[in-house]
Design a protein around this motif. Structure first.
Motif, mmCIF file in Angstrom:
data_model
loop_
_atom_site.group_PDB
_atom_site.id
_atom_site.type_symbol
_atom_site.label_atom_id
_atom_site.label_comp_id
_atom_site.label_asym_id
_atom_site.label_seq_id
_atom_site.Cartn_x
_atom_site.Cartn_y
_atom_site.Cartn_z
ATOM 1 N N GLY B 361 37.333 49.414 39.448
ATOM 2 C CA GLY B 361 36.926 48.034 39.692
ATOM 3 C C GLY B 361 35.973 47.552 38.617
ATOM 4 N N ARG B 362 35.034 48.407 38.254
ATOM 5 C CA ARG B 362 34.050 48.010 37.244
ATOM 6 C C ARG B 362 34.716 47.754 35.894
ATOM 7 N N ALA B 363 35.637 48.635 35.531
ATOM 8 C CA ALA B 363 36.323 48.458 34.245
ATOM 9 C C ALA B 363 37.114 47.144 34.245
ATOM 10 N N TRP B 364 37.747 46.884 35.372
ATOM 11 C CA TRP B 364 38.573 45.673 35.454
ATOM 12 C C TRP B 364 37.726 44.410 35.334
ATOM 13 N N VAL B 365 36.612 44.403 36.069
ATOM 14 C CA VAL B 365 35.784 43.198 36.076
ATOM 15 C C VAL B 365 35.103 43.008 34.720
ATOM 16 N N GLU B 366 34.783 44.110 34.069
ATOM 17 C CA GLU B 366 34.163 43.969 32.737
ATOM 18 C C GLU B 366 35.145 43.375 31.740
ATOM 19 N N ARG B 367 36.410 43.711 31.930
ATOM 20 C CA ARG B 367 37.423 43.205 31.009
ATOM 21 C C ARG B 367 37.795 41.751 31.356
ATOM 22 N N GLU B 368 38.062 41.506 32.636
ATOM 23 C CA GLU B 368 38.635 40.224 33.044
ATOM 24 C C GLU B 368 37.590 39.130 33.292
ATOM 25 N N SER B 369 36.416 39.506 33.698
ATOM 26 C CA SER B 369 35.427 38.497 34.070
ATOM 27 C C SER B 369 34.269 38.415 33.082
ATOM 28 N N SER B 370 34.475 38.960 31.902
ATOM 29 C CA SER B 370 33.454 38.761 30.868
ATOM 30 C C SER B 370 33.465 37.283 30.491
ATOM 31 N N TRP B 371 32.352 36.821 29.991
ATOM 32 C CA TRP B 371 32.316 35.414 29.591
ATOM 33 C C TRP B 371 33.298 35.122 28.458
ATOM 34 N N ASP B 372 33.458 36.074 27.554
ATOM 35 C CA ASP B 372 34.403 35.841 26.454
ATOM 36 C C ASP B 372 35.819 35.619 26.974
ATOM 37 N N ALA B 373 36.205 36.485 27.910
ATOM 38 C CA ALA B 373 37.568 36.374 28.436
ATOM 39 C C ALA B 373 37.724 35.068 29.214
ATOM 40 N N PHE B 374 36.716 34.740 30.010
ATOM 41 C CA PHE B 374 36.788 33.511 30.816
ATOM 42 C C PHE B 374 36.802 32.279 29.920
ATOM 43 N N ASP B 375 35.918 32.259 28.923
ATOM 44 C CA ASP B 375 35.862 31.106 28.017
ATOM 45 C C ASP B 375 37.189 30.903 27.296
ATOM 46 N N ALA B 376 37.842 32.000 26.955
ATOM 47 C CA ALA B 376 39.119 31.881 26.241
ATOM 48 C C ALA B 376 40.168 31.251 27.161
ATOM 49 N N ARG B 377 40.174 31.641 28.425
ATOM 50 C CA ARG B 377 41.147 31.060 29.362
ATOM 51 C C ARG B 377 40.850 29.571 29.590
#
Lengths: 394, 387
Positions: B361-377
């Motif tokens: 869960g931690r790995a997933w959230v670090e990848r998917e919910s990082s600000w960089d990833a969110f900002d890109a979406r």
């Protein structure tokens, strides 16, 4: 295997006067009958201005097609012009727009109820004319199976926000001309909605006789023909002025023949002949013998009479400011456009003096019509559009 | 740099709500690279829509906020009217009327969109269900993004929404499950879309021991964090909990309910209701848990799951909630249960594999919910929308 089902929604249907979207809808419904279980939803109105309840509400059959007529609760309101002015003003509110659509009529809530319930049981719903209540409020009730035939031209109403869903929500749009499509795309940025240039097919009878027409109405010499409602809004006043000035300036002798319902004064002179409403036979006989058809109207989404003139091999004279008529004429190489009364006279002189030129322009029109506006092509294009709608919703 | 308007039914520090919270985050992130303004109402309460903020233009965290007066809040008879519209004999006009009676009815906001919507390159609308969105998107469809926050509920099929879901230039979905629901319901797959999820700040410092001792908590803990209500499935959770404790194999554990109480909690030694806890304690509570349980049937995005994963805590969710079950399936950060009978075993299994699920869960959230990833979406959504 049963045919897919198609509901046609249009403000009036059946034996009604005049041209435009309603006979267009009827002709299309008839042509599509072999391929679909067609039904029509419309109002009890016969008159496009008052929308008075003239037909009986309920179910009937027209040309073998079941037609459901729904009562008009309110026709055109007495303060329509005021509502129109308010809605077209720069600072109008959304409430002003809604009031305009209702004041314009025909307000038929039962028709909407029908579209709401029945619309999701049929495979496709074909809406004719963007501007009236049945389409404005009906199309958003079945957008995923709606195909719109806008029959639109550039006018103040089309710029109202209330029409945005009409052009952005349907599954597909069947335009009448490339000019209409360009205008709609410019106004609504709705290029995403799948669309085709469809229009109508033009039927020209083989038996047409200029001689029969000349004898029946005692018309001699070269004549130009206008067919349609004789009203100011179709620029008939300007046409009469231009023609009279030309003839009064010692031009070549010619006659202007008017066919259609007169709704404005027509100058009383020997070289302008008002024939009133005529039969189809007279119309095609007259088209066969005219120097050219004159189409002065600026506000057309598709000039069927121009297509019919071309179908008869005759050229069209139009106003250069009319985006659709001149656009089509220009693309087809099938006529000439004037910017002033002087140019109108020049064109008249030239076409009388050079009959081969007129015939060449007319022949170009004939091949344009055969390429684009034949029923076999129209039906095929509708079949493609509807197949796409079904595929999306499958 | 674009001019972006966000339309949302409520906006402000006093507003609590999933989609409004998402709107607030999106506004803040977009404001880092665009001119962002908000169009909203004067309401703070989602039920009454009673005026709370003054109308007019103000500034919040550097954002221009245009507030328009609520002309009509929720009809006091709304529930009765709604049950007629959703399950009784009713007319088409009733369905339109339902939308208005739900509130907030705010015609000035709509006229603002009519007059000034063209000044923006993109207009982001939040929450399909309320009038500002349902009536607002049709005014500026050529520049609208709809962040629908839809879930499978009866109103989604009402007349006012049929065209709404065909109109926007682009969709922002919170989850893949929402995307599939919308596509299935409206057959509008052709409209460009982006699945946004959410970005999260890192949890910062938290003190598990202090949290346990402050609330006198000992032994294994199963934590529920959120409003304790029937609507969130807490009644079923309590029943499943009681059944699971009666099993011979049951290991001792305590169910900790952290959130405002809206239902009666049974008086038992292994259930402790803390009431609403301060925000500062949130991550400590999550980290203290052997597992987080989220029993709700309806959810547009289980934010608390993301937060649990941030601190490596696994989760247990209902198998029949497509959104939360989907989140768990994608991340590997927990397990699902089908019913009260399966709850106990699933809980045992998720606690037994706590470290593995928590790490996934931690790995997933670090990848998917990082600000960089969110900002890109988010940037992709704006690019799809801008007229």
């Amino acid at each position: 295997m049963t045919n897919p089902s198609l509901m046609v929604v249009v403000q009036r249907y059946g034996d009604i006067a005049g041209g435009g979207a309603e006979p267009h809808a009827r002709a299309v419904a008839q042509r599509l009958r072999p391929y679909f279980d067609v039904e029509v939803a419309t109002t009890t109105a016969r008159d496009y201005w008052t929308w008075a309840n003239e037909f009986t509400a309920g179910q009937t059959v027209v040309d073998g097609i079941p037609v459901h007529r729904f009562a008009v609760e309110r026709g055109r309101s007495r303060d329509f012009r005021l509502r129109e002015r308010r809605a077209f003003s720069a600072t109008h509110t959304l409430a002003d727009e809604r009031a305009f659509v209702e004041a314009q009529g025909p307000v038929a809530p039962d028709l909407l109820e029908h579209v709401h319930r029945r619309g999701r049981q049929v495979d496709h719903v074909l809406f004719f004319t963007y501007i009236y209540y049945p389409t404005v409020l009906g199309l958003p009730l079945a957008p995923e199976r709606a195909v719109l035939v806008p029959t639109a031209h550039d006018e103040p109403a089309i710029r109202l926000a209330i029409y945005k869903p009409v052009f952005c929500a349907p599954r597909a749009i069947a335009f009448s001309t490339v000019e209409e499509r360009a205008m709609v795309h410019r106004l609504f940025q709705n290029e995403r909605v799948p669309n085709e240039i469809v229009g109508v097919g033009v039927d020209v009878p083989a038996d047409r006789s200029a001689e029969r027409f000349r004898q029946r109405y005692a018309i001699e010499g070269p004549y130009f023909l206008y067919v349609g409602r004789i009203v100011e809004s179709k620029q008939c006043g300007q046409l009469f002025d231009a023609f009279a000035r030309w003839q009064d300036s010692r031009g070549r002798r010619a006659t202007l023949v008017l066919m259609g319902h007169r709704e404005m004064p027509v100058p009383e002179r020997a070289d302008i002949r008002l024939l009133g409403r005529t039969s189809d036979e007279d119309k095609f006989d007259a088209l066969a013998g005219c120097v050219a058809l004159v189409q002065p109207s600026l506000l057309e989404s598709l000039s069927i009479i121009a297509l019919e003139a071309w179908g008869c091999g005759r050229p069209v004279i139009c106003d250069a400011r009319s985006p659709v008529v001149w656009g089509m004429t220009h693309r087809a190489g099938a006529g000439l456009a004037y910017r002033s009364a002087a140019e109108f006279a020049e064109i008249g002189e030239m076409l009388i003096a050079r009959p081969q030129l007129a015939s060449r322009l007319g022949a170009a029109g004939q091949s344009f019509v055969e390429r684009t506006y034949t029923w076999s092509r129209v039906v095929e294009t509708y079949l493609d559009l509807f197949a796409e709608v079904r595929a999306r919703n499958a | 740099m674009s001019d972006i308007l966000i339309v949302v039914q409520r906006f402000g520090d006093e507003v609590v709500g999933g989609s409004e919270g998402h709107a607030r985050v999106v506004a803040a992130r977009l404001a880092r690279s665009h001119n962002v303004a908000i169009a909203t109402t004067t309401a703070a309460d989602y039920w009454t829509w009673a005026p709370f903020y003054p109308s007019g233009t103000s500034d919040l965290d550097g954002l221009r906020v245009h507030r328009f007066p609520v002309a009509e809040g929720r009809d006091p008879e709304f529930k009765a009217f709604e049950s007629k519209v959703l399950s009784g004999e009713h007319t088409l006009a009733d369905e339109d009327e339902w939308l208005r009676r739900q509130g907030p009815h705010c015609p000035e906001l709509l006229d603002f969109l009519h007059w000034q919507g063209n000044d923006y390159d993109a207009v982001l609308f939040y929450t399909y269900i309320y009038e500002p969105t349902a009536r607002g998107v049709p005014i500026v469809p050529e520049r609208a993004a709809l962040i629908s926050t839809a879930h499978d509920e009866a109103p989604l099929r009402l007349a006012p929404y049929r065209a709404l879901f065909q109109l926007p230039r682009a969709f922002g979905f919170l989850t893949p499950e929402e995307r599939e629901l919308v596509h299935r319901t409206f057959r509008n797959e052709h409209i460009p879309h982006e699945t946004l999820g959410l970005g999260l700040d890192p949890p910062g410092a938290y003190d598990v021991a202090a949290f346990r001792s402050a609330h006198e908590l000992v032994g294994p803990l199963v934590v529920y964090l959120g409003q304790v209500s029937e609507g969130k499935g807490c009644d079923e959770l309590l029943a499943a909990w009681a059944a699971s404790r009666d099993r011979p194999s049951a290991r001792p554990a305590t169910l900790v309910l952290a959130g405002t109480l809206r239902i009666e909690v049974p008086d038992r030694r292994d259930v402790i209701a803390l009431g609403r806890i301060p925000d500062a304690e949130k991550y400590a509570a999550l980290a203290a848990a052997d597992a987080l349980v989220l029993p709700s049937r309806f959810e547009s995005l289980g934010i608390v799951l993301l937060e649990a994963w941030q601190v490596g805590t696994p989760v247990l969710v209902r198998a029949d909630n497509p959104v939360t079950a989907g989140q768990v399936a994608r991340s590997g950060g927990g397990l699902t249960y089908r019913d009260a009978d399966g709850f106990g075993d699933a809980l045992d299994r998720v606690i037994a594999a706590r470290d593995a699920h928590g790490a996934a869960g931690r790995a997933w959230v670090e990848r998917e919910s990082s600000w960089d990833a969110f900002d890109a979406r988010l940037a992709q959504l704006v690019a799809l929308t801008a007229a």
